[in-house]
Write a protein that holds these residues in place. Sequence first.
Motif, PDB file in Angstrom:
ATOM      1  N   GLY A   1     -19.487   6.099 -13.597  1.00 11.29           N
ATOM      2  CA  GLY A   1     -18.283   5.328 -13.302  1.00 11.29           C
ATOM      3  C   GLY A   1     -18.593   3.915 -12.841  1.00 11.29           C
ATOM      4  O   GLY A   1     -19.728   3.570 -12.538  1.00 11.29           O
ATOM      5  N   THR A   2     -17.593   3.066 -12.819  1.00 14.10           N
ATOM      6  CA  THR A   2     -17.703   1.728 -12.254  1.00 14.10           C
ATOM      7  C   THR A   2     -16.425   1.391 -11.508  1.00 14.10           C
ATOM      8  O   THR A   2     -15.379   2.001 -11.738  1.00 14.10           O
ATOM      9  N   PRO A   3     -16.478   0.417 -10.577  1.00 12.10           N
ATOM     10  CA  PRO A   3     -15.341   0.161  -9.692  1.00 12.10           C
ATOM     11  C   PRO A   3     -14.053  -0.214 -10.404  1.00 12.10           C
ATOM     12  O   PRO A   3     -12.970  -0.060  -9.837  1.00 12.10           O
ATOM     13  N   ASP A   4     -14.135  -0.689 -11.644  1.00 12.33           N
ATOM     14  CA  ASP A   4     -12.933  -1.113 -12.355  1.00 12.33           C
ATOM     15  C   ASP A   4     -12.116   0.046 -12.904  1.00 12.33           C
ATOM     16  O   ASP A   4     -10.991  -0.145 -13.359  1.00 12.33           O
TER      17      ASP A   4
ATOM     18  N   ALA B   1     -30.047  -1.176 -13.008  1.00 13.23           N
ATOM     19  CA  ALA B   1     -28.948  -2.031 -13.460  1.00 13.23           C
ATOM     20  C   ALA B   1     -27.994  -2.348 -12.323  1.00 13.23           C
ATOM     21  O   ALA B   1     -27.469  -3.469 -12.222  1.00 13.23           O
ATOM     22  N   ARG B   2     -27.774  -1.390 -11.451  1.00 16.18           N
ATOM     23  CA  ARG B   2     -26.882  -1.589 -10.314  1.00 16.18           C
ATOM     24  C   ARG B   2     -27.510  -2.463  -9.230  1.00 16.18           C
ATOM     25  O   ARG B   2     -26.836  -2.851  -8.279  1.00 16.18           O
TER      26      ARG B   2
ATOM     27  N   GLN C   1     -21.344  -2.806  -5.459  1.00 17.95           N
ATOM     28  CA  GLN C   1     -21.079  -2.217  -6.764  1.00 17.95           C
ATOM     29  C   GLN C   1     -20.306  -3.197  -7.640  1.00 17.95           C
ATOM     30  O   GLN C   1     -19.212  -3.632  -7.287  1.00 17.95           O
ATOM     31  N   THR C   2     -20.892  -3.551  -8.762  1.00 15.90           N
ATOM     32  CA  THR C   2     -20.270  -4.473  -9.693  1.00 15.90           C
ATOM     33  C   THR C   2     -20.095  -3.789 -11.051  1.00 15.90           C
ATOM     34  O   THR C   2     -20.778  -2.822 -11.367  1.00 15.90           O
ATOM     35  N   LYS C   3     -19.196  -4.338 -11.852  1.00 21.05           N
ATOM     36  CA  LYS C   3     -18.897  -3.753 -13.156  1.00 21.05           C
ATOM     37  C   LYS C   3     -20.077  -3.889 -14.109  1.00 21.05           C
ATOM     38  O   LYS C   3     -20.406  -2.969 -14.859  1.00 21.05           O
ATOM     39  N   PHE C   4     -20.757  -5.046 -14.053  1.00 23.07           N
ATOM     40  CA  PHE C   4     -21.891  -5.307 -14.914  1.00 23.07           C
ATOM     41  C   PHE C   4     -23.162  -5.421 -14.058  1.00 23.07           C
ATOM     42  O   PHE C   4     -23.096  -5.317 -12.840  1.00 23.07           O
ATOM     43  N   ALA C   5     -24.296  -5.625 -14.691  1.00 24.81           N
ATOM     44  CA  ALA C   5     -25.569  -5.624 -13.968  1.00 24.81           C
ATOM     45  C   ALA C   5     -25.772  -6.947 -13.237  1.00 24.81           C
ATOM     46  O   ALA C   5     -26.385  -7.878 -13.760  1.00 24.81           O
TER      47      ALA C   5
ATOM     48  N   CYS D   1     -20.767  -3.010 -22.079  1.00 20.30           N
ATOM     49  CA  CYS D   1     -21.819  -3.602 -21.244  1.00 20.30           C
ATOM     50  C   CYS D   1     -21.726  -3.179 -19.780  1.00 20.30           C
ATOM     51  O   CYS D   1     -22.535  -3.612 -18.962  1.00 20.30           O
ATOM     52  N   ARG D   2     -20.753  -2.337 -19.436  1.00 19.10           N
ATOM     53  CA  ARG D   2     -20.659  -1.847 -18.065  1.00 19.10           C
ATOM     54  C   ARG D   2     -21.931  -1.083 -17.677  1.00 19.10           C
ATOM     55  O   ARG D   2     -22.543  -0.417 -18.517  1.00 19.10           O
ATOM     56  N   VAL D   3     -22.300  -1.108 -16.407  1.00 22.56           N
ATOM     57  CA  VAL D   3     -23.536  -0.440 -15.976  1.00 22.56           C
ATOM     58  C   VAL D   3     -23.448   1.069 -16.144  1.00 22.56           C
ATOM     59  O   VAL D   3     -24.489   1.742 -16.239  1.00 22.56           O
ATOM     60  N   ALA D   4     -22.245   1.636 -16.197  1.00 20.75           N
ATOM     61  CA  ALA D   4     -22.111   3.093 -16.330  1.00 20.75           C
ATOM     62  C   ALA D   4     -21.893   3.548 -17.763  1.00 20.75           C
ATOM     63  O   ALA D   4     -21.949   4.753 -18.030  1.00 20.75           O
ATOM     64  N   PHE D   5     -21.667   2.615 -18.693  1.00 23.25           N
ATOM     65  CA  PHE D   5     -21.321   3.019 -20.055  1.00 23.25           C
ATOM     66  C   PHE D   5     -22.517   3.654 -20.751  1.00 23.25           C
ATOM     67  O   PHE D   5     -23.651   3.176 -20.648  1.00 23.25           O
TER      68      PHE D   5
END
Length: 278
Positions: A54-57, A152-153, A160-164, A253-257
């Motif tokens: 998951g990611t915060p968005d 990446a995180r 916690q960010t959406k991308f790296a 490109c999300r860190v969790a994708f």
Amino acid sequence: MKKTLHFILTAALSAAVAGASASTPAATANFIETTRGLDIPMVFIGETTFRMGGTPDQDQPEDDETVHNVTLSSFYIAATEITQSQWEKVMGTTIGQMKEKAGSTARSYGEGADHPMYYVSWNDAILFCRRLSALTGLNYRLPTEAEWELAARGGSESPQTKFAGSDNLDDVGWYVDNADVDRFNKGNPDSHPVTTLAPNRLGIFDMSGNVCEWVLDFYSPYADTPAVNPVGRPYNGDRVYRGGAFRSSKDYCRVAFRNSNSPTFASEITGFRVVCEP
């Protein structure tokens, strides 16, 4: 073969990290493997537990991004994707030859010593790691999916960010909206030299965008229970790649994708980085 290990933080990497943010700490306990002039900067990540998936968005994680606790042992990870120069020194083949091997008749998507290597299958990446290990006397391999995501995180203590490294992908990643080299020829994105955008908090570059990165694991849905040094169990034979590429939309490109394909799949978007065990 004698190996030369320098446990130093290079001036270039230090400057890049310092320029990313006043609050960005310098990466610690780094080394550069200089055997045969490979110059692969490695960043140390200590044993830790973090929340993976998951990611915060997202109001709700994707079906295969179940958030769960993961504990990892310490490891070193390359600060950049393996470049075309590094690939040629280890494997003896060029980007053009790998393109032919993949059966592609498309144009080039960026060539140069500091461009990331692509047209690499999972099997090719495994062979690179084996040859690199034999050359250096060290134990190189692909990162596990959990190691990749932690790096990446920016480590377990990073915001916690959406991308790296940022919630703004243009700051940290080459993707379909910003990767056109020729501003007069839109819609033809290319890979870009590594380290040309900002790193994340650990001083690691291009973990969102540029080229997708193979990891060690088979693809499988996450368990919803805590895990220690997990490696995905066999599910359908596919291997995982992460991070998105120069042709990807922001969501990829999300860190969790997560994405996956056959271990023989190689294209203009598939590259990798390595880890080294302490």
